[in-house]
Design an enzyme around this catalytic site. Structure first.
Site, mmCIF file in Angstrom:
data_model
loop_
_atom_site.group_PDB
_atom_site.id
_atom_site.type_symbol
_atom_site.label_atom_id
_atom_site.label_comp_id
_atom_site.label_asym_id
_atom_site.label_seq_id
_atom_site.Cartn_x
_atom_site.Cartn_y
_atom_site.Cartn_z
ATOM 1 N N GLU A 39 3.112 -13.487 16.521
ATOM 2 C CA GLU A 39 1.650 -13.400 16.366
ATOM 3 C C GLU A 39 0.923 -14.589 16.980
ATOM 4 O OE1 GLU A 39 3.695 -12.397 13.896
ATOM 5 O OE2 GLU A 39 3.155 -10.289 13.671
ATOM 6 N N HIS A 48 1.497 -5.883 2.633
ATOM 7 C CA HIS A 48 1.036 -5.028 3.726
ATOM 8 C C HIS A 48 -0.199 -4.233 3.322
ATOM 9 C CE1 HIS A 48 5.064 -5.947 5.179
ATOM 10 N NE2 HIS A 48 4.743 -5.470 6.359
#
Lengths: 339, 325
Positions: free
Chosen positions: B61, B130
């Site tokens: 990321e 999540h």
């Protein structure tokens, strides 16, 4: 993959007088600037903190001379040297250190955040590792635009143990980006020796093979070596040969930052590295190779005159206006977040 | 003409609209190209625009957002996907420290026209790592624009606006909305950032919602109608810039405010709205300013628990009734 160690320039540079004078001018200017920055800090004129490149000038100098005007430099909070090496005017850099409106960032950046886009100095980044992925982005953009530009990213040995270093090297290789990563290994992160906390002996070079890169260790105190290494890596990147990772061994003459006298370093180690000081050593080499001493003296006098002028200009410059603190959050020039 | 499409397909359509229009727009992320995205929201883009403009990345990321930032500084308009908004935490330095501050710290030398697209929020039983609704994280950072569309049409119009915007934008797609459908007009759609939408007019109470909370607020308003309460529902659409005018004008008429936010209680964006209304509309108020939020807990995975804790239609109805007591 074997390690390439470069401790002397392989090319005979004795005929390239202008290049070597350029290198000498760079190291002398950076040295003079950093010594002045130190003095101004002690006088309370440079606030906050500052991280000097005293002793490490040859790396920025070698790349500064080898880069094309439109190439990109990404450096760290220890970035006065790299910013100056791209031709950023000293007055703007000094003004920024003193927090004046005349600073390259109008006083909003400070010593750790020098930027001069006009000179390809794309920012000094104060979070360890942050700018390696960002340098990739500039290199990716250059690749997409077909501009032939190269991004050069300088960082310290401590950066080799942070995740962004590894993420960036991998992506640079996978995308074959025109980027040169330069680890300035001065043997200490901040206060801790890099060797005490790293799994391998050479913090950057020993990691290179994990990313399909050549392992390169060079003498970061030798301007001729740095120029040659920089030229090779930049040409490789520019011609589509992809990224390089260079570990340049060097040493800072002082501590990590102004708060640090650097007393954790053994006396004999400091003494040994002081004998490898790039500025007097390069001067001696140029003289030995037949350069006229008066030319070198002119370079030195000019550097000191430039630092004096930059200091005077910065001292005389006003502080930023309070209103300026509300400027340039957004591209419209302002900071409004609501209607 | 209009077409009924999903929120998921609207993402691909919005990206395609901008990729077609502007050759400097590039799109990168994990599994976004060949796989068409883990939520299949970017299907077909690789086929139309090729691997140079629609590019898969490693699971890195920081490398993704760093690439986007460096490219934005030097002439591209990148769109970077962070697969789940929870993963913004793995590249938070780029999100919070590098990207939003660079224009400011360089005193305007550097522009960062980039978009971070990310799947946000709960409802899919993915558990606490999540399912977070983290739009309030982004809202708290000066220098980031924050967008969260509630329907397919707005996905296209706001995504186009985000991509064309000269500043960095975090674009939150609520992942439980991906299969939902809405009418979308033909042709180019382009909106303006920072303009809220009054999706249902009303007289008695203003309900301010965002993303997946908007359809819930509308459902609650319909229920409230049956109870003789006329609720106005405002879809904020953007948290930064924040359209306070639409909210304040509405509260001046209704005299009552309920905010419905998915993020956990403390420092959620509703608190900011309540604070602004409290300061600027106090003398117009006839009831307590009230927030409906997820409780201040990590979101549990079990469907029974998740449904209990995300703001529900019935909790919104209750809150509205209470402020009218």
């Amino acid at each position: 993959m074997s390690t390439t160690q470069i401790t002397e320039a392989t090319r005979d540079l004795s005929s390239e007088e202008q290049t070597r004078l350029g290198l000498y001018r760079q190291v002398v200017r950076i040295r003079a600037f950093e010594e002045r920055a130190y003095r101004l800090f002690m006088e309370g004129l440079v606030k906050g903190t500052s991280h000097l490149s005293l002793g490490m000038e040859a790396i920025a100098a070698g790349f500064g001379e080898a880069m094309r005007a439109d190439d990109y430099t990404f450096c760290t909070y220890r970035g006065h040297a790299h910013t100056l090496a791209r031709g950023t005017p000293m007055a703007g850099v000094m003004g920024e250190l003193l927090g004046r409106a005349s600073g390259v960032c109008g006083g909003k950046g400070g010593s750790m955040h020098l930027t001069s886009v006009e000179h390809g100095a794309m920012g000094s980044y104060a979070i360890i590792g942050a700018h390696l992925p960002i340098a990739n982005g500039a290199a990716w953009s250059a690749q997409v635009r077909g501009s032939g530009q190269v991004a050069v990213c300088f960082f310290g040995d401590g950066t080799t143990n942070i995740g962004a270093f590894h993420e960036a090297l991998n992506l640079a290789k996978v995308w074959n980006l025109p980027v040169v990563f330069v680890c300035e290994n001065n043997l200490y992160m901040e206060y801790t020796a890099i060797g005490d906390v790293t799994a391998v002996e050479h913090p950057a070079a020993d990691r290179a093979s994990a990313y399909g890169l050549e392992s390169i260790i060079v003498d970061g105190n030798d301007p001729d070596v740095m120029y040659e290494v920089a030229t090779t890596a930049i040409e490789r990147a520019r011609s589509g040969g992809g990224p390089s990772l260079i570990e340049a061994k060097t040493y800072r003459h002082g501590g990590h930052s102004r708060a640090d006298p650097g007393e954790y370093r053994p006396d004999d180690e400091v003494a040994e590295w002081l004998t490898r000081d790039p500025v007097p050593n390069y001067r001696a080499r140029l003289l030995a190779d037949g350069l006229d001493e008066t030319i070198l003296e002119d370079v030195e006098a000019q550097a000191h005159a430039d630092v004096d002028a930059a200091t005077e200009a910065a001292r005389a410059a006003p502080p930023p206006q309070v209103q300026a603190a509300y400027n340039n959050v957004w591209a419209d020039g302002g900071s409004s977040w609501r209607n | 003409m209009a077409e009924l499409i999903t929120y998921r397909d609207a993402v691909a359509r919005g990206l395609a609209q901008e990729l077609r229009r502007d050759p400097t727009v590039h799109f990168i992320g994990e599994d976004v190209a060949a796989a068409g995205g883990v939520f299949k929201a970017t299907k077909g883009l690789l086929e139309e625009f090729g691997p140079e403009r629609v590019r898969d990345t490693p699971i890195s990321e920081e490398a993704i957002l760093g690439a986007a930032m460096g490219a934005a500084m030097t002439g591209l308009r990148p769109v970077a996907e962070i697969m789940f908004s929870d993963f913004l935490a793995t590249c938070w330095d780029l999100v919070a420290v590098e990207i939003p501050k660079t224009r400011y710290m360089t005193d305007g030398q550097v522009s960062l026209p980039l978009v971070i697209r990310t799947a946000n929020g709960g409802g899919l039983r993915f558990g606490a790592q999540h399912s977070q609704a983290v739009e309030n994280w982004a809202m708290s950072i000066p220098g980031l624009k924050v967008v969260a569309p509630s329907n397919p049409r707005d996905v296209i119009g706001l995504l186009a606006a985000a991509i064309r915007d000269p500043d960095p934008v975090v674009f939150f797609e609520q992942k439980s909305l991906y299969p939902t459908k809405g009418e979308v007009p033909d042709g180019e759609i382009i909106d303006e950032l920072g303009v809220a939408s009054t999706v249902r007019p009303g007289r008695d109470v203003t309900i301010v919602a965002l993303a997946s909370m908007v359809p819930r607020a509308v459902a609650a308003a319909e229920e409230l109608d049956g109870l003789g309460i006329s609720a106005e529902v405002i879809d904020l659409r953007c948290l930064v810039p924040l359209d306070t005018t639409t909210v304040i004008e509405s509260v001046k008429r209704t005299s009552r405010l309920v905010t419905v936010e998915e993020n956990p209680r403390l420092c959620g964006w509703g608190a900011e709205i309540v604070s602004i209304v409290g300061e600027e509309c106090f003398w117009h108020l006839d009831g307590p300013l009230t927030r409906v939020t997820t409780p201040h807990i990590p979101l549990p995975s079990s469907d029974a628990l998740e449904d209990e804790f995300l703001p529900s239609v019935s909790r919104i109805v209750e809150a509205a009734q209470k402020v009218l007591l």
